[in-house]
Design an enzyme around this catalytic site. Structure first.
Site, PDB file in Angstrom:
ATOM      1  N   ARG A 235       0.813  -1.216   0.000  1.00 55.33           N
ATOM      2  CA  ARG A 235       0.000   0.000   0.000  1.00 55.33           C
ATOM      3  C   ARG A 235       0.847   1.266   0.000  1.00 55.33           C
ATOM      4  O   ARG A 235       0.370   2.332  -0.378  1.00 55.33           O
ATOM      5  CB  ARG A 235      -0.961  -0.021   1.191  1.00 55.33           C
ATOM      6  CG  ARG A 235      -2.124  -0.977   0.997  1.00 55.33           C
ATOM      7  CD  ARG A 235      -2.898  -1.218   2.261  1.00 55.33           C
ATOM      8  NE  ARG A 235      -2.074  -1.864   3.296  1.00 55.33           N
ATOM      9  CZ  ARG A 235      -2.577  -2.583   4.296  1.00 55.33           C
ATOM     10  NH1 ARG A 235      -3.885  -2.743   4.386  1.00 55.33           N
ATOM     11  NH2 ARG A 235      -1.788  -3.117   5.193  1.00 55.33           N
ATOM     12  N   GLU A 271       2.917  -6.627  12.067  1.00 53.01           N
ATOM     13  CA  GLU A 271       1.971  -6.011  12.987  1.00 53.01           C
ATOM     14  C   GLU A 271       0.893  -6.997  13.440  1.00 53.01           C
ATOM     15  O   GLU A 271       0.397  -6.915  14.559  1.00 53.01           O
ATOM     16  CB  GLU A 271       1.298  -4.795  12.317  1.00 53.01           C
ATOM     17  CG  GLU A 271       2.143  -3.527  12.299  1.00 53.01           C
ATOM     18  CD  GLU A 271       3.138  -3.507  11.145  1.00 53.01           C
ATOM     19  OE1 GLU A 271       3.270  -4.551  10.455  1.00 53.01           O
ATOM     20  OE2 GLU A 271       3.799  -2.478  10.940  1.00 53.01           O
TER      21      GLU A 271
END
Length: 369
Positions: A235, A271
């Site tokens: 992204r 994450e």
């Protein structure tokens, strides 16, 4: 013896010959005129005079050059005066504009003479016009043409209202008016076992806002002397427009096995869950480069820390890590600073992200690590 005095005789005073005066019009130079011949010997000219634009020359004269000032009495502000009109000078048969003719004769004739010469002696050049042009002008626009022009003007005004406005100082800052508008377009989903997963796809539905965010980043880094812009897969690649606006190279940081001829970072914990590593192609980041690393979101900072270590391995400097969304509670900023970044900048804080996605009844969390 006495000599008679000598009588001295004085000649009678003779009045000087009257000065030759010329008429107020243009007088052809006489054959016996002793004044300097101004003909240039140019074989291309019928009178062998210099071109009009060069000044000087001509077959006619009127007094001394200093007797009259140049210029003209012709009213340039007259609506009937056409500065592009051309008239044929009978002296050489060439068509000139009035300004060209006046410049040539300036200092040789007075203003009034030049204006009268243009008006009465020079022949206007007839412009060739087609019958179709005359017919079109006589008709004028139809009702349909007028309606089409009005519709076109309305469409243009409507399109102009949708264009992005100029960025203000408030828009440049974190959590400013622009950041709040962008935050309203970023819904969150229950995804990958997270209660709130922020999806950048919502922003991509609004090209104007995406362009504005890229403009903010480009304006921020343009004055910092940045030489390379690096982005983390995938992204982060959406912000390649920033490098285009800045005119600097864009560097892709991808997962291992996705690019040839690469160097890789040490493994890092993602994450969400799992372990990964990122790589960059050799030679893309060089020694001494000043690099900004961009990603869409910073959470725990694991990915960005791996990217920082990779840039440092190339003997380059990480000027700043930039992200559109920063989750401050996860302390990713501190980790990036400790890893070697000189700064961390987040455009939108999590507090502004309050838009919940509308989920269909059959929604399923199908996220993969």
């Amino acid at each position: 013896k006495h000599c008679p005095p000598v009588r001295r005789w004085r000649p009678l005073a003779v009045p000087p010959p009257p000065r030759r005066r010329f008429a107020a019009g243009m007088v052809r130079q006489g054959a016996g005129d002793a004044r300097k011949e101004r003909h240039s010997g140019d074989p291309k000219s019928s009178v062998r005079a210099p071109a009009k634009k060069d000044g000087g020359g001509g077959k006619y004269t009127m007094g001394k050059v200093t007797d009259q000032s140049g210029g003209t009495f012709l009213d340039m502000g007259d609506p009937n005066f056409d500065p592009d009109e051309r008239r044929i000078d009978p002296e050489d048969g060439v068509a000139y504009k009035f300004n060209e003719l006046a410049t040539f004769y300036r200092g040789k004739y007075n203003k009034q003479t030049i204006a009268e010469y243009w008006e009465y002696e020079c022949t206007p050049v007839q412009r060739k016009r087609s019958a179709k042009q005359d017919q079109d002008e006589s008709k004028g626009p139809t009702l349909a043409d007028s309606a089409a022009l009005v519709a076109k003007a309305k469409a243009k005004a409507k399109a102009g209202s949708k264009e992005g406005k100029r960025l203000t100082e408030a828009d440049m800052g974190s959590d400013g008016p622009l950041a709040k508008e962008v935050a309203s377009k970023l819904p969150y989903f229950p995804y990958k076992k997270l209660e709130k997963f922020y999806d950048i796809q919502g922003l991509l539905k609004f090209p104007r806002l995406l362009n504005a965010v890229c403009a903010v980043m480009a304006k921020r880094y343009r004055k910092m002397g940045i030489t390379k812009l690096a982005a983390v897969e995938s992204r982060g690649f959406l912000f390649a427009f920033v490098s285009i606006k800045m005119g600097i190279p864009f560097v892709m940081m991808r997962k291992e096995g996705k690019m040839p001829n690469t160097i890789s970072s040490a493994p890092y914990t993602k994450e969400y869950e799992g372990v990964d590593a990122i790589c960059v192609q050799k030679g893309m980041i060089e020694e001494g480069d000043k690099v900004v690393i961009i990603d869409d979101l910073i959470a725990t900072g694991g990915t960005l820390c791996a990217a920082i270590e990779l840039v440092k391995a190339c003997k380059a400097e990480v000027v700043e890590c930039a992200c559109m969304v920063e989750l401050k509670e996860l302390k990713g900023r501190e980790k990036c600073m400790k890893a070697g970044a000189k700064g961390v900048w987040g455009f939108i804080s999590e507090e502004l992200l309050t838009t919940k996605a509308e989920l269909p009844s059959d929604y399923v969390d199908d996220g993969k690590p």
